[in-house]
Design a protein around this motif. Structure first.
Motif, PDB file in Angstrom:
ATOM      1  N   VAL A 109       0.860  -1.182   0.000  1.00  0.00           N
ATOM      2  CA  VAL A 109       0.000   0.000   0.000  1.00  0.00           C
ATOM      3  C   VAL A 109       0.892   1.226   0.000  1.00  0.00           C
ATOM      4  CG1 VAL A 109      -1.798   1.289   1.224  1.00  0.00           C
ATOM      5  CG2 VAL A 109      -1.800  -1.218   1.293  1.00  0.00           C
ATOM      6  N   SER A 110       0.687   2.123  -0.955  1.00  0.00           N
ATOM      7  CA  SER A 110       1.448   3.369  -1.018  1.00  0.00           C
ATOM      8  C   SER A 110       0.707   4.461  -0.262  1.00  0.00           C
ATOM      9  CB  SER A 110       1.639   3.812  -2.471  1.00  0.00           C
ATOM     10  OG  SER A 110       2.434   2.915  -3.190  1.00  0.00           O
ATOM     11  N   LEU A 111       1.448   5.233   0.510  1.00  0.00           N
ATOM     12  CA  LEU A 111       0.877   6.347   1.250  1.00  0.00           C
ATOM     13  C   LEU A 111       1.704   7.595   0.963  1.00  0.00           C
ATOM     14  CD1 LEU A 111      -1.072   7.537   3.327  1.00  0.00           C
ATOM     15  CD2 LEU A 111       0.340   6.560   5.143  1.00  0.00           C
ATOM     16  N   GLY A 112       1.087   8.583   0.346  1.00  0.00           N
ATOM     17  CA  GLY A 112       1.801   9.812   0.008  1.00  0.00           C
ATOM     18  C   GLY A 112       2.216   9.851  -1.448  1.00  0.00           C
ATOM     19  N   ASP A 113       3.067   8.919  -1.864  1.00  0.00           N
ATOM     20  CA  ASP A 113       3.497   8.793  -3.260  1.00  0.00           C
ATOM     21  C   ASP A 113       3.216   7.378  -3.743  1.00  0.00           C
ATOM     22  OD1 ASP A 113       4.539  11.391  -3.766  1.00  0.00           O
ATOM     23  OD2 ASP A 113       6.327  10.891  -2.611  1.00  0.00           O
ATOM     24  N   LEU A 114       2.825   7.262  -5.015  1.00  0.00           N
ATOM     25  CA  LEU A 114       2.467   5.968  -5.584  1.00  0.00           C
ATOM     26  C   LEU A 114       3.712   5.193  -5.999  1.00  0.00           C
ATOM     27  CD1 LEU A 114       0.347   3.965  -6.598  1.00  0.00           C
ATOM     28  CD2 LEU A 114       0.245   5.289  -8.728  1.00  0.00           C
ATOM     29  N   LEU A 115       3.815   3.960  -5.496  1.00  0.00           N
ATOM     30  CA  LEU A 115       4.919   3.085  -5.849  1.00  0.00           C
ATOM     31  C   LEU A 115       4.477   2.037  -6.856  1.00  0.00           C
ATOM     32  CD1 LEU A 115       6.356   2.348  -2.282  1.00  0.00           C
ATOM     33  CD2 LEU A 115       7.282   3.935  -3.980  1.00  0.00           C
ATOM     34  N   GLU A 119      -0.950  -2.358  -4.529  1.00  0.00           N
ATOM     35  CA  GLU A 119      -2.321  -2.816  -4.682  1.00  0.00           C
ATOM     36  C   GLU A 119      -3.310  -1.711  -4.343  1.00  0.00           C
ATOM     37  OE1 GLU A 119      -3.640  -6.561  -3.336  1.00  0.00           O
ATOM     38  OE2 GLU A 119      -1.706  -7.547  -3.623  1.00  0.00           O
ATOM     39  N   ALA A 120      -2.853  -0.694  -3.625  1.00  0.00           N
ATOM     40  CA  ALA A 120      -3.721   0.419  -3.259  1.00  0.00           C
ATOM     41  C   ALA A 120      -2.858   1.638  -2.961  1.00  0.00           C
ATOM     42  CB  ALA A 120      -4.581   0.061  -2.050  1.00  0.00           C
ATOM     43  N   TYR A 121      -3.486   2.811  -3.031  1.00  0.00           N
ATOM     44  CA  TYR A 121      -2.752   4.069  -2.869  1.00  0.00           C
ATOM     45  C   TYR A 121      -3.631   5.077  -2.140  1.00  0.00           C
ATOM     46  CZ  TYR A 121      -0.838   8.629  -4.413  1.00  0.00           C
ATOM     47  OH  TYR A 121      -0.375   9.906  -4.476  1.00  0.00           O
ATOM     48  N   VAL A 122      -3.062   5.712  -1.122  1.00  0.00           N
ATOM     49  CA  VAL A 122      -3.714   6.817  -0.413  1.00  0.00           C
ATOM     50  C   VAL A 122      -2.794   8.021  -0.537  1.00  0.00           C
ATOM     51  CG1 VAL A 122      -4.588   7.664   1.793  1.00  0.00           C
ATOM     52  CG2 VAL A 122      -4.814   5.232   1.226  1.00  0.00           C
ATOM     53  N   GLY A 123      -3.298   9.105  -1.141  1.00  0.00           N
ATOM     54  CA  GLY A 123      -2.439  10.262  -1.364  1.00  0.00           C
ATOM     55  C   GLY A 123      -3.216  11.545  -1.448  1.00  0.00           C
ATOM     56  N   LEU A 124      -2.563  12.567  -1.971  1.00  0.00           N
ATOM     57  CA  LEU A 124      -3.170  13.885  -2.137  1.00  0.00           C
ATOM     58  C   LEU A 124      -3.546  14.099  -3.593  1.00  0.00           C
ATOM     59  CD1 LEU A 124      -0.754  15.988   0.101  1.00  0.00           C
ATOM     60  CD2 LEU A 124      -3.161  15.509   0.578  1.00  0.00           C
ATOM     61  N   ALA A 125      -4.687  14.731  -3.803  1.00  0.00           N
ATOM     62  CA  ALA A 125      -5.151  14.986  -5.166  1.00  0.00           C
ATOM     63  C   ALA A 125      -4.159  15.858  -5.924  1.00  0.00           C
ATOM     64  CB  ALA A 125      -6.528  15.638  -5.132  1.00  0.00           C
ATOM     65  N   GLU A 126      -3.465  16.728  -5.196  1.00  0.00           N
ATOM     66  CA  GLU A 126      -2.520  17.644  -5.833  1.00  0.00           C
ATOM     67  C   GLU A 126      -1.178  16.974  -6.131  1.00  0.00           C
ATOM     68  OE1 GLU A 126      -4.041  18.098  -3.008  1.00  0.00           O
ATOM     69  OE2 GLU A 126      -5.500  19.703  -3.360  1.00  0.00           O
ATOM     70  N   GLY A 127      -1.011  15.748  -5.660  1.00  0.00           N
ATOM     71  CA  GLY A 127       0.241  15.048  -5.923  1.00  0.00           C
ATOM     72  C   GLY A 127       1.229  15.200  -4.790  1.00  0.00           C
ATOM     73  N   ASP A 128       2.117  16.151  -4.894  1.00  0.00           N
ATOM     74  CA  ASP A 128       3.184  16.313  -3.908  1.00  0.00           C
ATOM     75  C   ASP A 128       2.656  16.788  -2.566  1.00  0.00           C
ATOM     76  OD1 ASP A 128       5.031  15.608  -5.835  1.00  0.00           O
ATOM     77  OD2 ASP A 128       5.374  17.665  -6.457  1.00  0.00           O
ATOM     78  N   GLU A 186      -9.152   5.189  -9.826  1.00  0.00           N
ATOM     79  CA  GLU A 186      -7.935   4.532 -10.287  1.00  0.00           C
ATOM     80  C   GLU A 186      -6.884   5.560 -10.677  1.00  0.00           C
ATOM     81  OE1 GLU A 186      -8.172   1.543 -13.226  1.00  0.00           O
ATOM     82  OE2 GLU A 186      -9.196   0.107 -11.914  1.00  0.00           O
ATOM     83  N   VAL A 187      -5.676   5.353 -10.180  1.00  0.00           N
ATOM     84  CA  VAL A 187      -4.524   6.155 -10.577  1.00  0.00           C
ATOM     85  C   VAL A 187      -3.487   5.185 -11.116  1.00  0.00           C
ATOM     86  CG1 VAL A 187      -2.673   7.693  -9.821  1.00  0.00           C
ATOM     87  CG2 VAL A 187      -4.969   7.930  -8.829  1.00  0.00           C
ATOM     88  N   ASP A 188      -3.193   5.293 -12.403  1.00  0.00           N
ATOM     89  CA  ASP A 188      -2.261   4.370 -13.057  1.00  0.00           C
ATOM     90  C   ASP A 188      -2.662   2.913 -12.816  1.00  0.00           C
ATOM     91  OD1 ASP A 188      -0.821   6.532 -13.952  1.00  0.00           O
ATOM     92  OD2 ASP A 188       0.656   6.456 -12.342  1.00  0.00           O
ATOM     93  N   GLY A 189      -3.978   2.664 -12.829  1.00  0.00           N
ATOM     94  CA  GLY A 189      -4.476   1.309 -12.673  1.00  0.00           C
ATOM     95  C   GLY A 189      -4.538   0.804 -11.247  1.00  0.00           C
ATOM     96  N   VAL A 190      -4.257   1.679 -10.275  1.00  0.00           N
ATOM     97  CA  VAL A 190      -4.242   1.288  -8.860  1.00  0.00           C
ATOM     98  C   VAL A 190      -5.429   1.919  -8.145  1.00  0.00           C
ATOM     99  CG1 VAL A 190      -2.930   1.376  -6.699  1.00  0.00           C
ATOM    100  CG2 VAL A 190      -1.729   1.126  -8.886  1.00  0.00           C
ATOM    101  N   GLU A 191      -6.159   1.123  -7.343  1.00  0.00           N
ATOM    102  CA  GLU A 191      -7.268   1.640  -6.545  1.00  0.00           C
ATOM    103  C   GLU A 191      -6.730   2.696  -5.575  1.00  0.00           C
ATOM    104  OE1 GLU A 191     -11.174   1.399  -6.742  1.00  0.00           O
ATOM    105  OE2 GLU A 191     -10.169  -0.477  -7.237  1.00  0.00           O
ATOM    106  N   SER A 192      -7.317   3.902  -5.628  1.00  0.00           N
ATOM    107  CA  SER A 192      -6.722   5.024  -4.908  1.00  0.00           C
ATOM    108  C   SER A 192      -7.770   5.861  -4.187  1.00  0.00           C
ATOM    109  CB  SER A 192      -5.952   5.924  -5.888  1.00  0.00           C
ATOM    110  OG  SER A 192      -4.971   5.189  -6.606  1.00  0.00           O
ATOM    111  N   TRP A 193      -7.328   6.491  -3.104  1.00  0.00           N
ATOM    112  CA  TRP A 193      -8.144   7.445  -2.353  1.00  0.00           C
ATOM    113  C   TRP A 193      -7.331   8.725  -2.239  1.00  0.00           C
ATOM    114  CZ3 TRP A 193      -7.788   2.364  -1.745  1.00  0.00           C
ATOM    115  CH2 TRP A 193      -8.981   1.631  -1.715  1.00  0.00           C
TER     116      TRP A 193
END
Length: 235
Positions: A109-115, A119-128, A186-193
């Motif tokens: 699970v990626s948190l902050g930046d997508l790796l 399998e899942a990603y939690v980040g900011l809509a603005e990216g950085d 989906e962000v780059d095919g990854v389920e994201s919030w």
């Protein structure tokens, strides 16, 4: 892997909590980039841990702090896998540096930046993640005193709890797309919030920060800010 066992446990209860079963203790590894650096703004370790423990009776959280060193974090990912972690949640020091970990042995699970390989990603809509050298309380007091016009609030607690929910769902083989929080996409095919950060001026210190429990009014209006709070009618 504990997925099958945890799923069996889950089916035995009505509430969406994972209950104790015989066997080893399921482990979620939380790898933070630097507990004292800017990337720490996307994770509250205590809130993440509390959320896991509230939703998974027998789960434990193992925390790894890379201290801002990408090489250290690479080693920690492998350590977490070698120590039989069942899910790895990563706040990356350098997402590009971890790009070689494209086939992790456990759910990532990626948190902050997508790796890659997540399998899942939690980040900011603005990216950085916005840079801020001070803590939220220090930054809020600077705004209150007029030393700064605004500060940037990152919903750290909400993001931490969402990442914890995702990790527990992966343990139980539950569809992560059915979790609460902001709508999954989906962000780059990854389920994201994705969450929004917010610029907070003096007018929003209490309505945003105090109301959401980021700072307390007593901490905000103590010492050299006490008179300023009284002048603004905050006390």
């Amino acid at each position: 892997m504990f997925r099958a066992r945890l799923l069996t446990c889950l089916l035995l209860v009505v509430a969406p909590l994972l209950t104790a079963c015989d066997g080893d203790q399921p482990t979620i590894a939380l790898l933070v980039a630097d507990a004292s650096g800017p990337a720490s703004r996307v994770v509250d370790v205590d809130r993440f841990t509390d959320r896991v423990e509230a939703t998974c009776d027998e789960c434990r959280v193992a925390v790894y702090d890379a201290g801002g060193d990408a090489g250290t974090q690479r080693s920690q990912v492998r350590q977490a896998e070698a120590r039989s972690s069942d899910v790895v949640v990563v706040v990356p020091v350098d997402a590009d540096d971890l790009a070689s970990l494209t086939e992790p042995e456990v759910p990532l699970v990626s948190l902050g930046d997508l790796l890659p390989g997540s399998e899942a990603y939690v980040g900011l809509a603005e990216g950085d993640v916005p840079n801020q050298s001070a803590t939220d309380l220090e930054a809020a007091r600077d705004v209150l005193l007029g030393d700064e016009k605004s500060m940037t609030y990152v919903p750290t607690r909400e993001m931490s709890e969402q990442a914890a929910d995702v990790a527990v769902a992966l343990l139980a083989d539950k569809p992560v797309s059915q979790l609460g929080g902001p709508d999954a996409e989906e962000v780059d095919g990854v389920e994201s919030w994705l969450y929004e950060h917010q610029d907070v001026t003096v007018d929003g210190l209490t309505s945003v920060l105090v109301r959401q429990g980021v700072v307390t009014l007593d901490d905000l209006c103590s010492g050299d800010t006490e008179k300023r709070c009284e002048k603004l009618g905050l006390r």
